[in-house]
Write a protein that holds these residues in place. Structure first.
Motif, mmCIF file in Angstrom:
data_model
loop_
_atom_site.group_PDB
_atom_site.id
_atom_site.type_symbol
_atom_site.label_atom_id
_atom_site.label_comp_id
_atom_site.label_asym_id
_atom_site.label_seq_id
_atom_site.Cartn_x
_atom_site.Cartn_y
_atom_site.Cartn_z
ATOM 1 N N LEU A 119 0.751 -1.269 -0.155
ATOM 2 C CA LEU A 119 -0.036 0.075 0.010
ATOM 3 C C LEU A 119 0.699 1.182 0.015
ATOM 4 C CD1 LEU A 119 -2.896 1.107 -0.017
ATOM 5 C CD2 LEU A 119 -2.645 1.170 2.324
ATOM 6 N N GLU A 120 1.893 1.153 0.760
ATOM 7 C CA GLU A 120 2.937 2.280 0.705
ATOM 8 C C GLU A 120 3.249 2.676 -0.727
ATOM 9 O OE1 GLU A 120 6.423 3.474 3.769
ATOM 10 O OE2 GLU A 120 6.998 1.910 2.330
ATOM 11 N N ASN A 121 3.827 1.551 -1.325
ATOM 12 C CA ASN A 121 4.273 1.751 -2.644
ATOM 13 C C ASN A 121 3.238 2.237 -3.696
ATOM 14 O OD1 ASN A 121 6.693 1.182 -3.689
ATOM 15 N ND2 ASN A 121 6.186 -0.641 -4.896
ATOM 16 N N ILE A 122 2.035 1.810 -3.422
ATOM 17 C CA ILE A 122 0.776 2.544 -4.277
ATOM 18 C C ILE A 122 0.692 3.962 -4.171
ATOM 19 C CG2 ILE A 122 -1.817 2.494 -4.734
ATOM 20 C CD1 ILE A 122 -1.795 -0.390 -3.859
ATOM 21 N N PHE A 123 0.906 4.517 -3.002
ATOM 22 C CA PHE A 123 0.852 5.723 -2.576
ATOM 23 C C PHE A 123 1.959 6.591 -3.186
ATOM 24 C CE2 PHE A 123 -1.619 5.041 1.517
ATOM 25 C CZ PHE A 123 -2.736 5.040 0.993
ATOM 26 N N TYR A 124 3.307 6.078 -2.939
ATOM 27 C CA TYR A 124 4.268 6.516 -3.605
ATOM 28 C C TYR A 124 4.334 6.647 -5.024
ATOM 29 C CZ TYR A 124 7.489 7.218 0.345
ATOM 30 O OH TYR A 124 8.214 7.629 1.507
ATOM 31 N N LEU A 125 3.676 5.769 -5.790
ATOM 32 C CA LEU A 125 3.817 5.774 -7.175
ATOM 33 C C LEU A 125 2.758 6.829 -7.663
ATOM 34 C CD1 LEU A 125 5.836 3.480 -6.942
ATOM 35 C CD2 LEU A 125 4.305 2.358 -8.736
ATOM 36 N N PHE A 126 1.501 6.709 -6.884
ATOM 37 C CA PHE A 126 0.495 7.884 -7.564
ATOM 38 C C PHE A 126 0.872 9.365 -7.158
ATOM 39 C CE2 PHE A 126 -2.132 3.972 -7.974
ATOM 40 C CZ PHE A 126 -2.729 4.252 -9.196
ATOM 41 N N LEU A 133 7.585 5.295 -13.175
ATOM 42 C CA LEU A 133 8.296 4.251 -13.946
ATOM 43 C C LEU A 133 9.715 4.120 -13.166
ATOM 44 C CD1 LEU A 133 8.224 1.856 -15.747
ATOM 45 C CD2 LEU A 133 9.477 3.389 -17.387
ATOM 46 N N SER A 134 10.428 5.050 -13.019
ATOM 47 C CA SER A 134 11.697 5.411 -12.273
ATOM 48 C C SER A 134 11.501 5.208 -10.863
ATOM 49 C CB SER A 134 12.281 6.608 -12.457
ATOM 50 O OG SER A 134 11.620 7.737 -11.986
ATOM 51 N N LEU A 138 13.193 1.805 -8.867
ATOM 52 C CA LEU A 138 14.025 2.163 -7.621
ATOM 53 C C LEU A 138 13.349 1.368 -6.302
ATOM 54 C CD1 LEU A 138 16.656 3.355 -6.680
ATOM 55 C CD2 LEU A 138 15.153 5.383 -6.214
ATOM 56 N N ARG A 139 12.055 1.627 -6.022
ATOM 57 C CA ARG A 139 11.470 1.156 -4.779
ATOM 58 C C ARG A 139 11.279 -0.435 -5.195
ATOM 59 N NH1 ARG A 139 9.228 4.328 -1.168
ATOM 60 N NH2 ARG A 139 7.769 2.437 -0.652
ATOM 61 N N SER A 140 11.028 -0.956 -6.168
ATOM 62 C CA SER A 140 11.194 -2.403 -6.268
ATOM 63 C C SER A 140 12.425 -3.017 -5.908
ATOM 64 C CB SER A 140 10.765 -2.848 -7.927
ATOM 65 O OG SER A 140 11.753 -2.520 -8.582
ATOM 66 N N LEU A 141 13.628 -2.399 -6.159
ATOM 67 C CA LEU A 141 14.836 -2.794 -5.943
ATOM 68 C C LEU A 141 15.505 -2.493 -4.203
ATOM 69 C CD1 LEU A 141 17.025 -1.946 -9.085
ATOM 70 C CD2 LEU A 141 15.654 -4.309 -8.266
ATOM 71 N N MET A 142 14.761 -1.466 -3.695
ATOM 72 C CA MET A 142 15.090 -0.951 -2.456
ATOM 73 C C MET A 142 13.910 -1.127 -1.380
ATOM 74 S SD MET A 142 18.190 0.232 -2.837
ATOM 75 C CE MET A 142 18.524 1.439 -1.717
ATOM 76 N N ALA A 143 13.139 -0.199 -1.518
ATOM 77 C CA ALA A 143 11.982 -0.211 -0.363
ATOM 78 C C ALA A 143 11.217 -1.304 0.073
ATOM 79 C CB ALA A 143 10.935 1.122 -0.719
ATOM 80 N N PHE A 204 24.628 4.736 -1.856
ATOM 81 C CA PHE A 204 25.341 3.471 -2.240
ATOM 82 C C PHE A 204 25.460 2.695 -1.171
ATOM 83 C CE2 PHE A 204 26.521 6.244 -6.002
ATOM 84 C CZ PHE A 204 26.307 5.273 -7.037
ATOM 85 N N GLY A 205 25.727 3.222 0.038
ATOM 86 C CA GLY A 205 25.482 2.704 1.119
ATOM 87 C C GLY A 205 24.168 1.994 1.638
ATOM 88 N N ALA A 206 23.138 2.730 1.403
ATOM 89 C CA ALA A 206 21.643 1.918 1.669
ATOM 90 C C ALA A 206 21.759 0.799 0.574
ATOM 91 C CB ALA A 206 20.805 3.062 1.145
ATOM 92 N N VAL A 207 22.249 0.938 -0.548
ATOM 93 C CA VAL A 207 22.090 -0.088 -1.484
ATOM 94 C C VAL A 207 22.894 -1.288 -1.307
ATOM 95 C CG1 VAL A 207 22.809 -1.027 -3.897
ATOM 96 C CG2 VAL A 207 21.824 1.342 -3.731
#
Length: 235
Positions: A119-126, A133-134, A138-143, A204-207
């Protein structure tokens, strides 16, 4: 709109499916859906609590120093979010007759965590519809993977405390471990808000942290699966 919605939910669904596949003794779908729904539901009180804490700490502005962004990461984000996730996990497992294996703690914690993350991801994308898309990439790889890893930590220690070790240290780690991981992750990413140069390094530290968390989470997943296999063989 449907494409954005699918992009927001897909990462959580894939990780949800991975954990479901790892479970040797499948939990009833009803309980998995219930746990996921609780994860979605807590987004709303979490948002309210976070806004209240943020207004107390930073008035109407935001953090302007690295100490401020670190406080924001832990006090506004990590502690409220992981506390509510733990409450949701507790609600799901308190009277759950199927919570009978070590791996179950991870399964249900991941359902809660990914319900929240989805749900958080939905809010961020909208909220970022023009660059969705970007943001989605990014969120699919990190958040989203981050929330998954935090959930694995919570579930691992929850089961360890419930089935094996009733010590105060293990009980505290149920919340402390995901809060520390979550807070450090957010603190690294938020550094860029007040210092662009340092923020680039911290990104990069977060990655790297996300990568290490997933290696650690995978070890915990396999450890719990092996424990249950061993107990089943003995039984």
């Amino acid at each position: 709109m449907l494409i954005i919605l699918a992009a927001a939910i897909l990462p959580a669904l894939l990780l949800w499916g991975y954990i479901w596949k790892k479970d040797q003794k499948k939990e009833p779908t009803k309980w998995l859906v219930k746990a996921t729904f609780y994860g979605v539901l807590i987004c709303f009180p979490v948002a309210f609590v976070e806004s209240m804490i943020s207004s107390v700490l930073f008035d109407s502005g935001g953090p302007s120093t690295i100490i401020g962004t670190t406080a924001d990461a832990f006090m506004v984000a990590a502690i409220p979010e992981e506390t509510f996730k733990l409450l949701a996990l507790r609600w799901v497992l308190k009277k759950n007759p199927y919570f009978d294996e070590h791996f179950d703690g991870i399964v249900y914690a991941v359902c809660v965590g990914l319900g929240f993350a989805g749900l958080e991801n939905i809010f961020y994308l909208f909220d970022n519809a023009e660059d969705w898309l970007s943001v989605a990439f990014l969120r699919s790889l990190m958040a989203v993977p981050g929330h998954y890893a935090f959930a694995v930590l919570m579930g691992f220690y929850y089961s360890k405390y419930h089935f094996v070790d009733h010590s105060l240290r293990t009980g505290a780690m149920v919340l402390v471990a995901p809060v520390l991981a979550h807070g450090l992750y957010d603190a690294l990413l938020m550094t860029g808000e007040v210092n662009a140069a340092l923020g680039g390094i911290c990104f990069f530290g977060a990655v790297y942290l996300t990568y290490k968390l997933h290696i650690y989470a995978r070890k915990k997943v396999l450890a719990m699966v092996d424990t249950d296999k061993h107990l089943t063989t003995e039984g």
